[in-house]
Design an enzyme around this catalytic site. Structure first.
Site, short mmCIF file in Angstrom:
data_model
loop_
_atom_site.label_atom_id
_atom_site.label_comp_id
_atom_site.label_asym_id
_atom_site.label_seq_id
_atom_site.Cartn_x
_atom_site.Cartn_y
_atom_site.Cartn_z
N CYS A 50 0.85 -1.21 0.00
CA CYS A 50 0.00 0.00 0.00
C CYS A 50 0.88 1.25 0.00
CB CYS A 50 -0.91 -0.01 1.23
SG CYS A 50 -1.75 1.57 1.49
N CYS A 53 0.45 3.31 3.48
CA CYS A 53 0.84 2.79 4.80
C CYS A 53 2.16 3.42 5.25
CB CYS A 53 0.98 1.27 4.75
SG CYS A 53 -0.58 0.38 5.00
N ASP A 76 1.07 12.75 -5.62
CA ASP A 76 2.12 12.47 -6.61
C ASP A 76 1.57 12.50 -8.04
OD1 ASP A 76 4.09 11.92 -4.52
OD2 ASP A 76 2.98 10.07 -4.16
N HIS A 113 -4.19 0.35 8.06
CA HIS A 113 -4.67 0.10 6.70
C HIS A 113 -6.11 -0.42 6.69
CE1 HIS A 113 -4.16 -0.89 2.43
NE2 HIS A 113 -4.74 -2.05 2.68
N ASN A 153 -13.50 9.72 -1.34
CA ASN A 153 -14.10 8.73 -2.22
C ASN A 153 -13.89 7.40 -1.55
OD1 ASN A 153 -15.36 9.47 -4.54
ND2 ASN A 153 -13.57 9.31 -5.84
N CYS A 160 -12.47 4.31 -6.01
CA CYS A 160 -11.33 4.49 -5.12
C CYS A 160 -10.45 3.25 -5.20
CB CYS A 160 -11.79 4.71 -3.69
SG CYS A 160 -10.43 4.94 -2.55
N SER A 161 -9.19 3.46 -5.56
CA SER A 161 -8.32 2.34 -5.85
C SER A 161 -7.61 1.80 -4.61
CB SER A 161 -7.28 2.74 -6.90
OG SER A 161 -6.62 3.92 -6.47
N HIS A 164 -6.98 2.03 2.01
CA HIS A 164 -6.41 2.70 3.18
C HIS A 164 -7.21 3.99 3.45
CE1 HIS A 164 -2.75 3.26 5.82
NE2 HIS A 164 -3.41 4.38 5.98
N HIS A 166 -8.36 7.42 3.68
CA HIS A 166 -7.74 8.68 3.27
C HIS A 166 -8.75 9.56 2.55
CE1 HIS A 166 -7.60 6.48 -0.56
NE2 HIS A 166 -7.36 7.62 -1.17
N GLN A 168 -8.89 13.41 -0.09
CA GLN A 168 -8.10 14.27 -0.94
C GLN A 168 -8.50 15.72 -0.74
OE1 GLN A 168 -7.32 13.03 -5.02
NE2 GLN A 168 -8.71 11.32 -4.71
N GLU A 182 -23.98 27.28 -5.13
CA GLU A 182 -24.36 27.40 -3.72
C GLU A 182 -24.05 28.80 -3.18
OE1 GLU A 182 -23.05 24.31 -1.13
OE2 GLU A 182 -24.11 22.74 -2.23
N TYR A 315 -33.10 8.84 -18.34
CA TYR A 315 -33.81 10.09 -18.08
C TYR A 315 -32.96 11.02 -17.23
CZ TYR A 315 -37.62 13.25 -16.81
OH TYR A 315 -38.40 14.35 -16.63
N GLU A 316 -32.27 10.44 -16.28
CA GLU A 316 -31.49 11.26 -15.34
C GLU A 316 -30.31 11.94 -16.02
OE1 GLU A 316 -31.08 7.92 -12.32
OE2 GLU A 316 -32.14 9.52 -11.29
ZN ZN Z 1 -23.19 22.25 -0.51
#
Ligand code: ZN
Length: 346
Positions: A50, A53, A76, A113, A153, A160-161, A164, A166, A168, A182, A315-316
């Site tokens: 990982c 880690c 990175d 982890h 995520n 999400c790969s 662990h 975390h 971003q 907003e 539709y969405e």
């Molecule tokens: Zn908001």
């Protein structure tokens, strides 16, 4: 007269001006799909392969320190770069481009982890809240930065790969689309009513209780009236502060507690580590502190089980988002779940 439990209707999101179509009668149709039981995942506390880690090597030869709490570092593979040009290039009045510069960081929540926010203690989550606050305070005052987006995520389903724990941070020169919407709505509301939009919304929700999931002295977690995702929630500060940097120490404890409560209920829903995209919305650089009201959005894709997810297609994708289960029914289900994580039950 429309009955919100029976009749198709659309609901307005006052923060963005977007509508969502609600079709409650469709929850009565029989569900034909298979409900699969998902094997419980077990992960080691440390994974030598990982890149998050402690002590392990990342891309470009960077080595993680033997960190014991949270750990923040520059991504990175950053999507934004600090020194890239920010001028405009418009080959035609309809074809506009604008350079965006920025800083991308990663924050590990824990050296462990195998944990998630839901399985961490409130004191450990407080360490994460403090790191978010420090990062926001630093980046929002960095020259050239217009907005700081903190987001998590979680789960392979969300793309999400790495499991662990975390999140971003993408701090950009430009104010992103959702934030701009907003901001416009919150500024207009303040001008007209002299209070924040979410202060008035929260007052109504706390009084009716219908869409609340869990609460404490400083924060409220609820399924918003205008939720698109089946179990979408918002976490809103009771006091109208504009950002994490304005929270008192007690309020930071309150935020840690409400996140523990909410993510535990999420995990208990289908007895899995519940996938979602979630993050904070707070004031952009140089914006009106009186108008902005700190909140977090959680957008989980799961619908009926650990494997049946909602897609925004058809539709969405072409017209507007739609949901079958009402926000009130979703809130009731989350509210009635145990506040004790299923993995820690005997
Ligand atoms: Zn908001």
């Amino acid at each position: 007269m429309i009955d919100l439990k029976e009749h198709p209707h659309r609901r307005l999101n006052p923060l963005t001006g977007d509508w969502v179509l609600v079709s409650p009668h469709r929850t009565k149709r029989p569900w034909q799909g298979q409900v699969e039981k998902v094997a419980r995942e077990t992960r080691a506390t440390y994974d030598p392969s990982c890149y998050l880690c402690p002590g392990n090597e990342r891309a470009g030869g960077h080595k993680n320190p033997a960190y014991t709490g949270t750990f923040a570092f520059t991504n990175d593979f950053a999507a934004l770069l600090p020194s890239s040009p920010v001028d405009e290039l418009d080959p035609h009045p309809l074809l506009r481009a604008e350079g965006v510069s920025g800083i991308c960081r990663v924050i590990c929540f824990s050296p462990r982890h195998d944990l998630t926010l839901a399985e961490m203690g409130v004191e450990e989550i407080r360490g994460v809240v403090d790191t978010w606050t420090d990062q926001y305070s630093e980046l929002i005052h960095t020259p050239g930065i217009g907005y700081v987006q903190i987001f998590e995520n979680r789960g392979a389903m969300m793309g999400c790969s790495n499991p662990h724990p975390h999140c971003q941070i993408w701090a950009s020169s430009a104010v992103p689309t959702e934030i701009a919407k907003e901001q416009a709505a919150q500024e207009a509301y303040l001008r007209e009513h002299g209070r924040t939009l979410l202060a008035d919304y929260l007052e109504y929700e706390v009084a009716t209780g219908e869409r609340l999931v869990c609460v404490n002295e400083h924060f409220v977690a609820l399924v918003p009236w205008w939720a698109v995702w089946p179990f979408e929630t918002m976490v809103i500060s009771r006091r109208p502060v504009s950002g994490l940097d304005e929270l008192s120490s007690d309020e930071r404890d309150g935020l840690s507690d409400i996140l523990k409560q909410l993510t535990t209920r999420y995990d208990n829903l289908f007895e899995i580590s519940f996938p979602y995209s979630g993050g904070f919305h707070q004031r952009p650089a140089g914006s009106n502190k009186e108008a902005w009201h700190l909140h977090a959005h959680y957008h989980p894709p799961l619908l009926r089980s650990a494997t049946v997810r909602k897609f925004l297609v058809g539709y969405e994708m072409l017209a507007m988002p739609q949901r079958d289960i009402t926000p009130e029914a979703a809130a009731l289900r989350l509210r009635e779940l145990s506040a004790v994580h299923f993995k820690s039950r005997v």
